[in-house]
Motif scaffolding. Structure first.
Motif, PDB file in Angstrom:
ATOM      1  N   MET A 162       0.839  -1.191   0.000  1.00 49.33           N
ATOM      2  CA  MET A 162       0.000   0.000   0.000  1.00 49.33           C
ATOM      3  C   MET A 162       0.879   1.247   0.000  1.00 49.33           C
ATOM      4  O   MET A 162       1.758   1.397   0.832  1.00 49.33           O
ATOM      5  N   SER A 163       0.606   2.162  -0.938  1.00 47.51           N
ATOM      6  CA  SER A 163       1.481   3.319  -1.096  1.00 47.51           C
ATOM      7  C   SER A 163       1.419   4.272   0.089  1.00 47.51           C
ATOM      8  O   SER A 163       2.320   5.037   0.332  1.00 47.51           O
ATOM      9  N   ASN A 164       0.305   4.215   0.852  1.00 48.35           N
ATOM     10  CA  ASN A 164       0.153   5.122   1.998  1.00 48.35           C
ATOM     11  C   ASN A 164       1.304   5.038   2.983  1.00 48.35           C
ATOM     12  O   ASN A 164       1.524   5.949   3.760  1.00 48.35           O
ATOM     13  N   TYR A 165       2.000   3.886   3.015  1.00 58.82           N
ATOM     14  CA  TYR A 165       3.046   3.721   4.026  1.00 58.82           C
ATOM     15  C   TYR A 165       4.306   4.501   3.678  1.00 58.82           C
ATOM     16  O   TYR A 165       5.099   4.794   4.552  1.00 58.82           O
ATOM     17  N   HIS A 166       4.478   4.832   2.406  1.00 60.88           N
ATOM     18  CA  HIS A 166       5.720   5.509   2.019  1.00 60.88           C
ATOM     19  C   HIS A 166       5.375   6.596   1.006  1.00 60.88           C
ATOM     20  O   HIS A 166       5.188   6.325  -0.172  1.00 60.88           O
ATOM     21  N   ILE A 167       5.275   7.826   1.477  1.00 63.69           N
ATOM     22  CA  ILE A 167       4.804   8.928   0.637  1.00 63.69           C
ATOM     23  C   ILE A 167       5.958   9.468  -0.197  1.00 63.69           C
ATOM     24  O   ILE A 167       7.033   9.748   0.331  1.00 63.69           O
ATOM     25  N   LYS A 168       5.703   9.644  -1.507  1.00 62.86           N
ATOM     26  CA  LYS A 168       6.829   9.960  -2.399  1.00 62.86           C
ATOM     27  C   LYS A 168       6.716  11.293  -3.125  1.00 62.86           C
ATOM     28  O   LYS A 168       7.665  11.749  -3.726  1.00 62.86           O
ATOM     29  N   HIS A 169       5.520  11.922  -3.122  1.00 54.95           N
ATOM     30  CA  HIS A 169       5.438  13.241  -3.767  1.00 54.95           C
ATOM     31  C   HIS A 169       4.331  14.062  -3.111  1.00 54.95           C
ATOM     32  O   HIS A 169       3.498  13.530  -2.357  1.00 54.95           O
ATOM     33  N   LEU A 170       4.315  15.359  -3.386  1.00 59.55           N
ATOM     34  CA  LEU A 170       3.458  16.294  -2.648  1.00 59.55           C
ATOM     35  C   LEU A 170       1.974  16.000  -2.844  1.00 59.55           C
ATOM     36  O   LEU A 170       1.192  16.052  -1.894  1.00 59.55           O
ATOM     37  N   TYR A 221       5.796   4.592  11.497  1.00 57.94           N
ATOM     38  CA  TYR A 221       5.274   5.257  10.287  1.00 57.94           C
ATOM     39  C   TYR A 221       5.957   6.609  10.067  1.00 57.94           C
ATOM     40  O   TYR A 221       6.323   6.962   8.945  1.00 57.94           O
ATOM     41  N   THR A 222       6.139   7.367  11.144  1.00 56.47           N
ATOM     42  CA  THR A 222       6.834   8.658  10.998  1.00 56.47           C
ATOM     43  C   THR A 222       8.292   8.442  10.599  1.00 56.47           C
ATOM     44  O   THR A 222       8.811   9.151   9.730  1.00 56.47           O
ATOM     45  N   PHE A 223       8.952   7.475  11.221  1.00 53.75           N
ATOM     46  CA  PHE A 223      10.361   7.225  10.883  1.00 53.75           C
ATOM     47  C   PHE A 223      10.519   6.961   9.385  1.00 53.75           C
ATOM     48  O   PHE A 223      11.373   7.534   8.711  1.00 53.75           O
ATOM     49  N   LYS A 224       9.678   6.087   8.867  1.00 56.37           N
ATOM     50  CA  LYS A 224       9.772   5.678   7.463  1.00 56.37           C
ATOM     51  C   LYS A 224       9.637   6.885   6.522  1.00 56.37           C
ATOM     52  O   LYS A 224      10.387   7.023   5.549  1.00 56.37           O
ATOM     53  N   TYR A 280      13.376   6.468   4.731  1.00 57.28           N
ATOM     54  CA  TYR A 280      14.323   5.364   4.937  1.00 57.28           C
ATOM     55  C   TYR A 280      14.115   4.277   3.891  1.00 57.28           C
ATOM     56  O   TYR A 280      12.990   3.841   3.647  1.00 57.28           O
ATOM     57  N   LYS A 281      15.241   3.822   3.297  1.00 60.22           N
ATOM     58  CA  LYS A 281      15.194   2.696   2.345  1.00 60.22           C
ATOM     59  C   LYS A 281      16.064   1.558   2.890  1.00 60.22           C
ATOM     60  O   LYS A 281      16.956   1.773   3.700  1.00 60.22           O
TER      61      LYS A 281
END
Length: 642
Positions: free
Chosen positions: A1-9, A273-276, A281-282
């Motif tokens: 699920m993309s919600n876990y790692h946000i990639k653009h505004l 979730y905040t850390f990621k 983090y990758k």
């Protein structure tokens, strides 16, 4: 699920809107897809800020260490979990893999059980930044004991207050600690503290500096021999979602420190979730937060957040200035650090050293820079951005608190456009509000007010240990149905937030929240002191420093004022710790007071800031004439002639 790692505004705005419109559904998806549960919840959230009572993931069963360690063993068993970098650069670094961490935590957990520690017992941890600190925290969580970490720079008095407040049965410490070129006798401090802690019946002592120390028979035990006997298999205690995970003390503006209670499930989900996202983090990144685990930053973003994501987290024992001011940059180069999270105080101190200590190190591995502890000033932000990040590593200026458990307002790197001095936008699920003095919410942009949060988030503290009324009074009584942060903030034309500082008598010095009341209490214990008032003033390295106005019992005190100043700071060091020492002390014949006897700190603050152009109306004071004499004393610089 993309919600876990946000990639653009655009994705940030989409996910943020969902988290506000359907908070229960949003957090349920995050929790379900990314964590290991023994039993699922029967209710995501129930809350009532008037009580206040907040419960997340009710009915769920889990153990946080299974999420931080066990579930990684099949896929990341040989990956470094904790990378320990010692105080002395000549001592080798230590790589502790997830497999090794699992065994060491289990051994330590079995030692705790053998010493009679069980689920719900409180254990005080007073250790330097060595692996045993992280391991003892996780060992407590493994068996359901509640850890209370006390920063190993606090005095014996401060330590005993915290041990007694939460009624700890055990203390875990070490023979001593290294701090730059110095060694500190931690065990001696513990012995002194325990003179007034009748309920502690065992002390575990790690060896670090190999010093001769006093061991009390029957109470004190060397840690290593017990670990050597312990089994490396320990089944995790099954915890309820709302069982306490830890107590962490934060300075109150009045009276004794507040033991903030954080519970298990919501804290785990939110810190992970905040850390990621905040550090992007990758999988193979090496992440380094320079904080001490004695503070919330270390709990959430050295231990629990990174390990819940299977990250490699660096633990640094030393200080930024030893053996020289290039130490941070040497470590970045040595371990090819990708995310670097530190405090504005450290940045300002390092910026003063010139660029030659930076330029001799290869910092090209850095991808994200973080700032925590206080708002970062513009000059430090630009220095950090230009010289450390080389304008290619975004700065995440994170705002949050011990009470919030995790980061609340922050840019997301490569997603949120940054703006110096601004924490920018609320993190996913966070609903901030700016309030005016009448208790009304201030809508729109280009406004300022008192920063509140109007909806619960998973990692918020649930109470103050042993004093729920104080929790209610401190955080939920100022504004109806809102959590009041104690901070002021402004919102700019695009909705970015800038934190403007505390609105109560808590001063942030080098990123540490220091309540003025306990420091004044310590100063007033000096036999020559009649009364004192403490305020903050700007300091180019610490951000703020402490300025004390002191009235002596005998105005014609014959002892030299310089000696008195040293003695006053010595008392503060003994009662609270060296972090609370006063940079300036001005002896005065009186303090400006209202007719009800309240000290007008606003006036004292302005004088300490060298800003006496507009002191406001002083006619309502009981003793308006004292203001001019304080200004004169300040102008004659009677504060720093040490």
């Amino acid at each position: 699920m993309s919600n876990y790692h946000i990639k653009h505004l655009e994705e940030y705005y989409q996910v943020y809107r969902k988290s506000i419109r359907e908070p229960e559904n949003f957090w349920e998806e995050i929790a379900e897809e990314h964590f290991m549960w023994q039993n699922k919840w029967n209710n995501i959230l129930s809350w009532d800020f008037s009580k206040p009572e907040i419960k997340w993931f009710e009915g769920a069963k889990l153990n946080i260490t299974e999420n931080c360690i066990d579930r990684h063993l099949t896929t990341r068993g040989n990956k470094t979990a904790i990378l320990f970098e010692p105080n002395n650069p000549k001592e080798p670094s230590e790589h502790i893999t997830y497999n090794q961490l699992s065994k060491r935590v289990n051994r330590f957990a079995n030692v705790l059980k053998n010493q009679g520690i069980k689920k719900g017992d409180r254990v005080c941890i007073y250790l330097p930044m060595i692996p045993e600190l992280a391991i003892s925290v996780l060992a407590c969580a493994r068996i359901g004991a509640i850890h209370s970490v006390v920063f190993a720079g606090f005095s014996a008095t401060a330590l005993s207050t915290r041990i007694n407040d939460s009624d700890c049965k055990m203390v875990i410490t070490s023979d001593g600690s290294y701090r730059g070129a110095k060694t500190i006798n931690l065990k001696g401090i513990v012995d002194e503290a325990l003179d007034s802690c009748p309920n502690v019946n065992s002390v575990l002592v790690a060896k670090r500096i190999q010093s001769e120390i006093n061991m009390v028979e029957g109470r004190d035990h060397w840690l290593q021999p017990l670990l050597d006997e312990g089994s490396d298999i320990c089944e995790a205690e099954i915890m309820d979602a709302e069982d306490p995970l830890f107590i962490l003390y934060t300075s109150g503006s009045t009276g004794k420190p507040k033991g903030m209670v954080h519970t298990t499930a919501g804290y785990m989900v939110y810190t992970a979730y905040t850390f990621k996202n905040v550090f992007q983090y990758k999988e193979d990144d090496i992440y380094w937060c320079t904080a001490d685990i004695g503070w919330i930053t270390g709990h959430s973003y050295i231990v629990y957040g990174p390990l819940a994501n299977g990250a490699t987290t660096v633990m640094f024992e030393g200080v930024p200035s030893y053996p020289d001011f290039g130490r941070f940059w040497e470590i970045v180069e040595k371990h090819k650090i990708n995310q670097f999270y530190t405090a504005p105080t450290a940045i300002r101190a390092l910026a003063k050293q010139g660029l030659e200590v930076v330029e001799k190190h290869d910092l090209s591995s850095l991808k994200v820079l973080g700032s925590v502890g206080e708002p970062i000033n513009e000059e430090a932000w630009h220095w950090y951005n230009d010289n450390i990040g080389k304008k290619k590593s975004p700065i995440v200026d994170t705002w949050w608190q011990t009470e919030t458990g995790g980061i609340m307002i922050t840019p997301i790197p490569f997603v949120t456009p940054t703006k110096p001095t601004y924490a920018t936008l609320p993190f996913i699920g966070i609903q901030p509000a700016l309030m005016d003095e009448q208790g009304e919410e201030i809508k729109g942009n280009q406004v300022s007010g008192r920063l509140c949060v109007k909806f619960p988030w998973p990692s918020m503290a649930r109470t103050i240990w042993g004093n729920h009324q104080r929790y209610k009074d401190t955080y939920f009584s100022a504004f109806e149905n809102k959590y009041f942060t104690g901070d002021g903030a402004l919102r700019d034309e695009v909705g970015y937030y800038r934190i403007t500082g505390r609105v109560d008598d808590v001063i942030i010095v080098s990123g540490h929240n220091l309540g003025t009341a306990p420091i004044e209490d310590a100063v007033n214990e000096h036999p020559a002191v009649a009364e004192s008032a403490i305020v903050g003033f700007p300091h180019d390295v610490k951000g703020n420093a402490l300025y004390g106005y002191v009235i002596l019992k005998d105005v014609g005190e014959t002892r030299k004022h310089n000696n008195l100043r040293k003695e006053i700071n010595q008392i503060i060091t003994e009662h609270i710790g060296p972090i609370a020492k006063l940079d300036k002390i001005q002896f005065t014949e009186g303090l400006p007071k209202t007719r009800s006897g309240k000290i007008m700190r606003r006036i004292l603050r302005k004088i300490a800031h060298n800003d006496t152009s507009n002191l406001g109306d002083t006619s309502t004071l009981l003793n308006p004439e004292v203001v001019q004499s304080i200004i004169d004393g300040h102008k004659n610089d009677e504060t720093t002639n040490w």
